[in-house]
Scaffold this motif. Structure first.
Motif, short mmCIF file in Angstrom:
data_model
loop_
_atom_site.label_atom_id
_atom_site.label_comp_id
_atom_site.label_asym_id
_atom_site.label_seq_id
_atom_site.Cartn_x
_atom_site.Cartn_y
_atom_site.Cartn_z
N VAL A 80 99.40 47.62 -81.68
CA VAL A 80 100.44 48.42 -81.02
C VAL A 80 100.73 47.87 -79.63
O VAL A 80 101.89 47.77 -79.20
N LEU A 81 99.69 47.49 -78.87
CA LEU A 81 99.91 46.97 -77.52
C LEU A 81 100.61 45.62 -77.54
O LEU A 81 101.46 45.35 -76.67
N ARG A 89 92.97 44.09 -71.80
CA ARG A 89 91.79 43.23 -71.78
C ARG A 89 90.71 43.87 -72.63
O ARG A 89 90.76 45.07 -72.91
N LEU A 90 89.75 43.09 -73.01
CA LEU A 90 88.62 43.56 -73.81
C LEU A 90 87.35 43.49 -72.97
O LEU A 90 87.09 42.47 -72.32
N HIS A 91 86.60 44.57 -72.99
CA HIS A 91 85.34 44.59 -72.25
C HIS A 91 84.35 43.63 -72.92
O HIS A 91 84.15 43.67 -74.14
N PRO A 92 83.72 42.74 -72.13
CA PRO A 92 82.87 41.72 -72.78
C PRO A 92 81.62 42.29 -73.43
O PRO A 92 81.05 41.65 -74.32
N GLU A 93 81.17 43.47 -73.04
CA GLU A 93 79.93 44.02 -73.59
C GLU A 93 80.19 45.08 -74.65
O GLU A 93 79.65 45.02 -75.75
N SER A 94 81.01 46.08 -74.32
CA SER A 94 81.24 47.19 -75.25
C SER A 94 82.39 46.94 -76.21
O SER A 94 82.50 47.62 -77.23
N GLY A 95 83.28 45.98 -75.90
CA GLY A 95 84.43 45.72 -76.76
C GLY A 95 85.54 46.74 -76.64
O GLY A 95 86.45 46.75 -77.47
N GLN A 96 85.52 47.58 -75.61
CA GLN A 96 86.58 48.57 -75.43
C GLN A 96 87.85 47.89 -74.94
O GLN A 96 87.81 46.87 -74.24
N VAL A 97 88.97 48.48 -75.29
CA VAL A 97 90.27 47.98 -74.87
C VAL A 97 90.59 48.58 -73.50
O VAL A 97 90.58 49.81 -73.34
N ALA A 101 95.09 51.04 -64.77
CA ALA A 101 94.88 52.47 -64.54
C ALA A 101 96.19 53.21 -64.35
O ALA A 101 96.32 54.37 -64.74
N ASP A 102 97.20 52.57 -63.73
CA ASP A 102 98.47 53.26 -63.50
C ASP A 102 99.28 53.44 -64.79
O ASP A 102 100.24 54.22 -64.80
N ARG A 103 98.92 52.74 -65.86
CA ARG A 103 99.63 52.88 -67.12
C ARG A 103 98.76 53.51 -68.21
O ARG A 103 99.10 53.43 -69.39
N LEU A 104 97.65 54.11 -67.82
CA LEU A 104 96.73 54.67 -68.80
C LEU A 104 97.38 55.80 -69.59
O LEU A 104 97.33 55.82 -70.83
N ARG A 108 98.42 55.76 -73.65
CA ARG A 108 97.86 56.74 -74.57
C ARG A 108 98.95 57.49 -75.32
O ARG A 108 98.82 57.77 -76.52
N MET A 109 100.02 57.83 -74.62
CA MET A 109 101.15 58.48 -75.29
C MET A 109 101.77 57.54 -76.32
O MET A 109 102.17 57.97 -77.42
N LEU A 110 101.85 56.25 -75.99
CA LEU A 110 102.39 55.27 -76.94
C LEU A 110 101.52 55.19 -78.19
O LEU A 110 102.04 55.18 -79.32
N LEU A 111 100.21 55.14 -78.01
CA LEU A 111 99.32 55.07 -79.17
C LEU A 111 99.39 56.34 -80.00
O LEU A 111 99.35 56.29 -81.24
#
Length: 564
Positions: A80-81, A89-97, A101-104, A108-111
């Motif tokens: 979607v992104l 970006r992808l977190h190198p340890e947890s793999g979170q997307v 911060a200003d577009r958070l 989320r509304m887009l997803l």
């Protein structure tokens, strides 16, 4: 390696070849090379630091779209992104997307509009699936149990302090043909609490009762509640009967806090906060008691009374049974009891009374958390008597004891105790000066660091850069100034009168400018330099300081004229 560095540094120093007596090898280094190089190095370091800080700030401004415990497909989010052109970006340890911060919120509304949301545990909607003909009852039971577990998990996750929950149900089988009393239903709940949050006893009892009431035949005592740290939460409350607030140590803590607050309100305005100490121990009865009392009165009372009177006027049958019974018997007549006609009568009186005592039946049900005994100890500062006195008298201690007994509700019949005594408190340490206080050191140190950084930036970055810019963009040198020399005759002590003003002006002392003074601010070429190098250097001096060069040349001309 060190020898190579030393030779290189020696070559960088101006005049090094001449000082050592050797010839100048290689191309000569311009005089202002090192001075111009230092500002450039400092400016480069400063720009690098600013860029690194900007990159670090940009990296820190990226926030994860969803929490680590939320089940969201990372592949769906990235698709979607990518389609929307959103940088992530992808977190190198947890793999979170991670996104900016200003577009958070926008992302989320887009997803959510694309159907990419956190997956909650499946509920009773599992029962809506269309199964083929011939599905066994076991499959239906398992599906119903999974749906019930999902519904309970969703309900528990709606609590503010709960991040996620898992519910495991073990429902006993029931049959209309077999009576079994050994198998019972049970449940286990695992909670993941939000950071820094904690469940109160009321919340634990509510969760346990909700789970127990959701399954048929599930007793609250057979529900186990754990958190992510393995703490046995359901052991904090007693659910064998109805839950009551204030179980366990909550009631004792409540009595202690209330008593301590009352003691503080009584003593703090008079003695100050640091001149007394209070210790309280509350003995609380946590047993639930059901009590029935039956009492009888001392004097009985008539509850029912019956009176019976009978009177019979028939003649009496007298005589001995037998042959002579049909004969009248001579009876001596009683004159006092005789009546008219000689008939006899019989009178019977009967009285029946029922008595009962007063009966009082009292049923008492005592809840948990009853105060059984209260022990209070108060220590006063011996050097902080009332009115600034340095010692306490017996009358003053008695007054404090009386006030506390009344204010704290000390009941001697219940067994409460109160002890008031005085002790020597240690002298509080003197407050350090403001420059030794840690908060002030941190605050003023930060401002001093900012000021130092600004000063260093001005001295080593801004000021050298300004000088370099001035030297690069300097205006062209003005036209050379023509110097006129006046010839003074050496064989005559006086001059003509017509030349008096000129001689006076020529003979007037002027501020002489020496060559060393003129050249001390400039890097001279090393001795033995070629003529063209020296000529170029003089051209630079004439372009930068034309007036001072003209004054020196004027002095040279005057010296030459006088010598002639």
């Amino acid at each position: 390696m060190s020898a190579i560095l030393k030779s290189f540094m020696a070559r960088l120093r101006p005049g090094a070849a001449a000082a050592t007596g050797g010839p100048a090898t290689g191309s000569p280094i311009p005089p202002g090379f090192l001075k111009g190089l230092l500002p450039m190095v400092v400016a480069t370091a400063g720009i690098t630091a600013v860029v690194m800080m900007f990159l670090w700030r940009e990296q820190a401004s990226y926030k994860p779209l969803f929490g680590g415990s939320e089940k969201v497909s990372a592949a769906d989010m990235m698709n979607v992104l990518d389609a929307a052109g959103v940088t992530y970006r992808l977190h190198p340890e947890s793999g979170q997307v991670l996104v900016a911060a200003d577009r958070l919120g926008e992302v989320r509304m887009l997803l959510a509009s694309k159907g990419v949301v956190a997956k909650l545990p499946a509920g009773l909607e599992l029962m809506d699936s269309k199964d083929p003909l011939g599905v066994s009852q076991f499959v239906q039971d398992v599906r119903f149990r999974r749906g019930l577990e999902g519904e309970l998990a969703q309900s528990i996750m709606s609590l503010d302090a709960v991040a996620s929950a898992r519910v495991h149900l073990s429902i006993a089988r029931t049959s209309s043909f077999v009576v079994t009393g050994g198998e019972k239903s049970s449940a286990s709940v695992v909670l993941a609490l939000k950071p820094g949050r904690e469940l109160q006893d009321e919340h634990i009892a509510a969760i346990v009762n909700m789970v127990a009431n959701s399954a048929n035949g599930l007793d609250p005592t057979r529900v186990t509640l754990l958190d992510q740290a393995g703490n046995y939460l359901s052991a904090r409350v007693d659910l064998s009967e109805a839950y009551e607030s204030g179980q366990g140590n909550d009631a004792a803590r409540h009595y202690q806090d209330e008593t301590r607050k009352n003691a503080h309100d009584l003593l703090a305005p008079v003695l100050g906060n640091d001149n007394f100490k209070v210790s309280i121990t509350a003995d609380v009865d946590n047993d639930r008691v059901k009590e029935t009392q039956e009492r009888y009165g001392d004097t009985p009372k008539v509850t029912n009374e019956a009176l019976r009177d009978e009177q019979d006027r028939d003649p009496l049958a007298l005589g001995v049974p037998g042959s002579l019974s049909n004969r009248p018997v001579a009876v001596v007549a009683d004159t006092g009891s005789a009546t008219d006609g000689g008939a006899s009568s019989t009178v019977k009186n009967a009285s029946t009374r029922q008595f009962a005592y007063d009966r009082t039946v009292t049923q008492i049900q005592r809840s948990r958390g009853r105060l059984r005994k209260l022990n209070v100890a108060v220590v006063l500062n011996g050097a902080a008597g009332p009115g600034g006195a340095k010692a306490w008298t017996a009358e003053q201690l008695a007054d404090v004891d009386r006030v506390l007994r009344s204010g704290l509700g000390i009941n001697a019949e219940r067994g409460d105790t109160l002890v008031v005594s005085t002790l020597a408190f240690p002298t509080p340490p003197a407050a350090p000066p403001w420059w030794q206080q840690r908060d002030n050191i941190v605050d003023y140190g930060a401002w001093l660091l900012y000021a130092t950084a600004g000063l260093l930036g001005f001295l080593f970055i801004f000021r050298p850069a300004l000088k370099v810019a001035q030297s690069r963009f300097a205006l062209p040198a003005p036209a050379p100034v023509q110097v006129e020399a006046t010839v003074i005759a050496s064989d005559s002590g006086t001059a003509p009168a017509a030349d008096g003003p000129a001689l006076a002006s020529a003979g007037k002392p002027k501020a002489a400018i020496s060559v060393s003074t003129l050249l001390e601010d400039f890097d001279l070429p090393p001795p033995g330099s070629p003529v063209d190098v020296m000529v170029d250097h003089l051209k630079v001096l004439a372009a930068k300081e034309p007036e001072r060069v003209a004054e020196v040349v004027k002095q040279w001309v005057q010296k030459n004229v006088r010598s002639e």
